[in-house]
Design a protein around this motif. Structure first.
Motif, PDB file in Angstrom:
ATOM      1  N   ALA A  23      26.965 -23.095  47.119  1.00  0.00           N
ATOM      2  CA  ALA A  23      27.301 -22.649  45.771  1.00  0.00           C
ATOM      3  C   ALA A  23      27.972 -21.282  45.857  1.00  0.00           C
ATOM      4  CB  ALA A  23      26.045 -22.567  44.916  1.00  0.00           C
ATOM      5  N   ALA A  24      29.130 -21.173  45.228  1.00  0.00           N
ATOM      6  CA  ALA A  24      29.917 -19.948  45.344  1.00  0.00           C
ATOM      7  C   ALA A  24      30.120 -19.285  43.990  1.00  0.00           C
ATOM      8  CB  ALA A  24      31.270 -20.270  45.965  1.00  0.00           C
ATOM      9  N   SER A  25      30.285 -17.991  44.016  1.00  0.00           N
ATOM     10  CA  SER A  25      30.679 -17.294  42.798  1.00  0.00           C
ATOM     11  C   SER A  25      32.076 -17.762  42.417  1.00  0.00           C
ATOM     12  CB  SER A  25      30.654 -15.786  43.012  1.00  0.00           C
ATOM     13  OG  SER A  25      31.565 -15.430  44.040  1.00  0.00           O
ATOM     14  N   ARG A  26      32.432 -17.629  41.162  1.00  0.00           N
ATOM     15  CA  ARG A  26      33.696 -18.193  40.668  1.00  0.00           C
ATOM     16  C   ARG A  26      34.883 -17.635  41.447  1.00  0.00           C
ATOM     17  NH1 ARG A  26      35.758 -18.323  34.362  1.00  0.00           N
ATOM     18  NH2 ARG A  26      37.665 -19.492  34.730  1.00  0.00           N
ATOM     19  N   TYR A  27      34.890 -16.332  41.673  1.00  0.00           N
ATOM     20  CA  TYR A  27      36.014 -15.706  42.371  1.00  0.00           C
ATOM     21  C   TYR A  27      36.138 -16.260  43.784  1.00  0.00           C
ATOM     22  CZ  TYR A  27      38.596 -12.397  45.176  1.00  0.00           C
ATOM     23  OH  TYR A  27      39.481 -11.845  46.057  1.00  0.00           O
ATOM     24  N   THR A  28      35.001 -16.347  44.470  1.00  0.00           N
ATOM     25  CA  THR A  28      35.020 -16.814  45.860  1.00  0.00           C
ATOM     26  C   THR A  28      35.487 -18.250  45.933  1.00  0.00           C
ATOM     27  OG1 THR A  28      33.136 -15.370  46.287  1.00  0.00           O
ATOM     28  CG2 THR A  28      33.628 -17.031  47.942  1.00  0.00           C
TER      29      THR A  28
END
Length: 123
Positions: A23-28
């Motif tokens: 699960a990634a942050s939106r930017y990443t």
């Protein structure tokens, strides 16, 4: 804030399956290529699979072709690694990586890393 959180590791017998999630942050998540790497004790970190977030192209190391599948869920900013027909030699810590060069197996070509999730395959 850049964040990658892996999950799904565990212990299985040879021939079994596991599905890893990152699960990634939106930017990443929105940046370029994401990939999975692994590192066994005493060995160098090696690339396993990669996916181009913008277009869905996938890349696999020869050692996992036909057994592992990388996929993405844009709604959840998540990348998965489905691992089938697992072998004892697949035992390693598996790391998710982001913002990398698609198709590159060089760890230095990725800018962000998760903490890793352990996969152990017994014979």
């Amino acid at each position: 804030q850049v964040q990658l959180v892996e999950s799904g590791g565990g212990s299985v017998q040879a021939g079994g399956s596991l599905r890893l999630s990152c699960a990634a942050s939106r930017y990443t998540y929105s940046s370029n290529c994401m990939g999975w790497f692994r590192q066994a004790p005493g060995k160098e970190r090696e690339g396993v699979a990669g996916i181009y977030i913008g277009g869905g192209s996938t890349y696999y190391a020869d050692s996992v072709k036909g057994r592992f599948t990388i996929s993405q869920d844009n709604a959840k900013n998540t990348v998965y690694l489905q691992m089938n027909s697992l072998k004892p030699e697949d035992t390693a810590m598996y790391y998710c990586a982001a913002d990398g060069t698609c198709g590159s197996w060089y760890p230095g070509s990725y800018n962000y890393w998760g903490q890793g999730t352990q996969v152990t395959v017994s014979s």
